[in-house]
Design a protein around this motif. Structure first.
Motif, PDB file in Angstrom:
ATOM      1  N   THR A 342       0.920  -1.158   0.129  1.00  0.00           N
ATOM      2  CA  THR A 342      -0.056  -0.047   0.051  1.00  0.00           C
ATOM      3  C   THR A 342       0.949   1.275  -0.056  1.00  0.00           C
ATOM      4  O   THR A 342       0.558   2.433  -0.526  1.00  0.00           O
ATOM      5  CB  THR A 342      -0.958   0.040   1.286  1.00  0.00           C
ATOM      6  N   ALA A 343       2.195   1.267   0.605  1.00  0.00           N
ATOM      7  CA  ALA A 343       2.739   2.339   0.865  1.00  0.00           C
ATOM      8  C   ALA A 343       4.189   2.099   0.968  1.00  0.00           C
ATOM      9  O   ALA A 343       4.683   1.074   1.434  1.00  0.00           O
ATOM     10  CB  ALA A 343       2.369   3.400   2.003  1.00  0.00           C
ATOM     11  N   ILE A 344       5.300   3.005   0.364  1.00  0.00           N
ATOM     12  CA  ILE A 344       6.514   2.813   0.729  1.00  0.00           C
ATOM     13  C   ILE A 344       7.029   4.080   1.694  1.00  0.00           C
ATOM     14  O   ILE A 344       6.955   5.028   1.091  1.00  0.00           O
ATOM     15  CB  ILE A 344       6.987   2.798  -0.680  1.00  0.00           C
ATOM     16  N   VAL A 403      -9.621   6.039   8.633  1.00  0.00           N
ATOM     17  CA  VAL A 403      -8.706   5.040   8.378  1.00  0.00           C
ATOM     18  C   VAL A 403      -7.548   5.858   7.841  1.00  0.00           C
ATOM     19  O   VAL A 403      -7.614   7.094   7.196  1.00  0.00           O
ATOM     20  CB  VAL A 403      -9.331   4.375   7.144  1.00  0.00           C
ATOM     21  N   VAL A 404      -6.603   5.483   8.418  1.00  0.00           N
ATOM     22  CA  VAL A 404      -4.923   6.345   8.087  1.00  0.00           C
ATOM     23  C   VAL A 404      -4.703   6.234   6.549  1.00  0.00           C
ATOM     24  O   VAL A 404      -4.455   5.241   6.086  1.00  0.00           O
ATOM     25  CB  VAL A 404      -4.142   6.195   9.001  1.00  0.00           C
ATOM     26  N   LEU A 405      -4.447   7.335   5.945  1.00  0.00           N
ATOM     27  CA  LEU A 405      -4.136   7.192   4.637  1.00  0.00           C
ATOM     28  C   LEU A 405      -2.566   7.911   4.348  1.00  0.00           C
ATOM     29  O   LEU A 405      -1.765   7.592   3.375  1.00  0.00           O
ATOM     30  CB  LEU A 405      -5.028   8.388   3.697  1.00  0.00           C
ATOM     31  N   PHE A 421       4.645   3.978  11.250  1.00  0.00           N
ATOM     32  CA  PHE A 421       3.723   4.556  10.262  1.00  0.00           C
ATOM     33  C   PHE A 421       3.202   3.683   9.124  1.00  0.00           C
ATOM     34  O   PHE A 421       2.257   3.636   8.864  1.00  0.00           O
ATOM     35  CB  PHE A 421       4.362   5.793   9.641  1.00  0.00           C
ATOM     36  N   THR A 422       4.249   3.042   8.703  1.00  0.00           N
ATOM     37  CA  THR A 422       4.232   2.271   7.503  1.00  0.00           C
ATOM     38  C   THR A 422       3.139   1.047   7.896  1.00  0.00           C
ATOM     39  O   THR A 422       2.130   0.538   7.073  1.00  0.00           O
ATOM     40  CB  THR A 422       5.323   1.706   6.728  1.00  0.00           C
ATOM     41  N   GLN A 423       3.414   0.413   8.950  1.00  0.00           N
ATOM     42  CA  GLN A 423       2.565  -0.698   9.314  1.00  0.00           C
ATOM     43  C   GLN A 423       1.048  -0.251   9.727  1.00  0.00           C
ATOM     44  O   GLN A 423       0.238  -0.997   9.155  1.00  0.00           O
ATOM     45  CB  GLN A 423       3.063  -1.359  10.653  1.00  0.00           C
ATOM     46  N   ALA A 424       0.902   0.728  10.504  1.00  0.00           N
ATOM     47  CA  ALA A 424      -0.395   1.298  10.539  1.00  0.00           C
ATOM     48  C   ALA A 424      -1.206   1.594   9.033  1.00  0.00           C
ATOM     49  O   ALA A 424      -2.471   1.185   9.030  1.00  0.00           O
ATOM     50  CB  ALA A 424      -0.339   2.698  11.168  1.00  0.00           C
TER      51      ALA A 424
END
Length: 462
Positions: A342-344, A403-405, A421-424
């Protein structure tokens, strides 16, 4: 000419390449790795690791200088002395230790390593040119993991007193006057470090601000610290020439032309993928500009040819390359795998640090209504005990369900918070989930909980 066969050939021994090779070998795949220079690639040898070591040494020296001045936290010392040769030796020791660890990992995993320059003959065959002779390797699967190199500035080729980041990290002395062209993360990290080590640094940026990938609120603390350190920041300024005989840069800005006398010039205007000389024209791969186009399995347009890391479109980050490496190793070993991140996360090791993951407020707002909350380190007990309260944590959440974006932060040690942060975001957590999680006191991580509490109900200390 020697001929070899293998199931998997990995071209490039950087973070992506060695992780892919070692993982595949441990999964039972007959694996070879070829590296032109030194194992560990740019990141370990002339990039991430030595630059962070230099930043750490510079921070220590700057603290010692402050202690020798007015004192710090009641501690005063005599004037510090910088032995840059000893600093360089320590930096080299760090990289050598890690490089030895990579070699040991590959050996334990059963990877056969070759040194030389690789060039494709066709989609299954690679010629490796080495001082000891040429080798042809035929492989069922090939991974291109050749990384990137510093980009050149037109009209200002590197060499002599014109440095790229690799040459800057190899300097034997701290230059008295240093011009840094480009106020991105590489220029700011190295420029700040050399300023702390005693250089008079001028940062030159063609754009109107620094760190264009971050918003003004995140970069404002960095700009303040640049001013405190005495760095001269020239934005909206272009370099038009260099006179090597006089050591003079020619500049132009909205007010006209000027010159700047310096001892060294560091060019940090980005990086370019290392694909030249690989013989990719023999494969006719689909390209995305200078990058190799890949699908969610990191496979190129040719079956059995994969590409990972800086040669593919996306952020040039070692941890992205390693994540891609895991996928390819699993696929070659016969397991199902695909890119589904989802995120890097990204970190800028400036002073203070900047860490981000997910969507920024404007990016999130483009997808719908959002809510954001910040918590300043000025109200964080641990930041106060560190005598470093610059910065904040900001959470961006979807307005409808929290939901955290995205999460952004700037401040002391935020690089060590960004994995959380990334895990969230990967776990799809809501602000209420973070707010309800007990965070230890006193730690910097409490700022994350406080920002989440600001969305879920109310902060305890804001």
């Amino acid at each position: 000419m020697t001929e070899l066969r293998t199931s998997l050939l990995v071209i490039g021994g950087g973070p992506g390449g060695y992780v892919c090779a070692s993982r595949a070998a441990r999964l039972g795949v007959d694996t070879m790795l070829v590296e032109l220079d030194r194992l560990g690639g740019t990141c370990l040898n002339v990039g991430c690791i030595p630059s962070k070591a230099l930043i750490h040494a510079a921070d220590l020296f700057a603290t010692a200088q402050a202690q020798a001045g007015d004192g710090v936290c009641g501690i005063s010392v005599s004037a510090p002395v910088l032995d840059f040769n000893a600093t360089r030796a320590w930096m080299d020791g760090v990289t050598a230790n890690l490089r030895g660890g990579v070699a040991s990992l590959l050996k334990r995993s059963g990877v056969k390593t070759l040194q030389g320059r690789a060039r494709f003959l066709d989609g299954k065959t690679v010629e490796i040119a080495a001082d000891t002779g040429d080798t042809v390797v035929r492989a069922d699967n090939i991974v291109i993991a050749t990384g990137s190199r510093p980009a050149d500035l037109p009209g200002l080729p590197t060499g002599g007193n014109i440095l790229d980041s690799t040459a800057a990290l190899a300097l034997e002395d701290v230059p008295e006057r240093l011009a840094v062209i480009g106020a991105g993360y590489i220029g700011l990290e190295l420029g700040t470090a050399f300023a702390k080590l005693g250089a008079r640094v001028t940062l030159i940026e063609a754009a109107d601000g620094i760190l264009p990938q971050y918003d003004d609120k995140l970069t404002r603390p960095v700009r303040r610290r640049l001013s405190d350190l005495g760095l001269d920041l020239k934005t909206g300024t272009r370099v038009t020439g260099w006179d090597d005989a006089t050591g003079t840069l020619s500049l132009t800005d909205a007010e006209g032309d000027s010159t700047l006398a310096v001892d060294k010039v560091l060019v940090t205007v980005g990086r370019a993928p290392n694909t030249f000389g690989l013989g990719l024209e023999e494969l006719q791969l689909r390209m995305d500009g200078p990058f190799i186009q890949v699908d969610d399995r990191c496979q190129s347009s040719m079956r059995g040819v994969f590409a990972i890391g800086d040669v593919t479109p996306g952020p040039m980050l070692a941890h992205r390359a390693m994540a891609q490496a895991e996928i390819v190793a699993d696929i070659v070993a016969g397991h199902a795998a695909a890119w589904d991140k989802t995120a890097i996360p990204a970190v800028c090791f400036t002073d203070p640090e900047i860490a981000t993951v997910g969507l920024s407020p404007p990016e999130a707002e483009a997808q719908g209504a959002v809510e954001t909350r910040e918590f300043s380190f000025r109200a964080n007990g641990r930041a106060l005990t560190l005598d470093d309260t610059e910065g904040f944590v900001r959470i961006v959440a979807r307005a409808s369900d929290h939901v955290v974006l995205g999460i952004q932060a700037t401040g002391p040690g935020v690089s060590e918070l960004v994995a959380g942060f990334t895990q969230a975001i990967e776990a799809g957590l809501r602000a209420e989930d973070i707010a309800a999680t007990i965070h230890p006191h006193p730690t910097l991580s409490e700022a994350v909980q406080e920002a989440a509490l600001g969305l879920a109900s109310m902060p305890n200390h804001g």
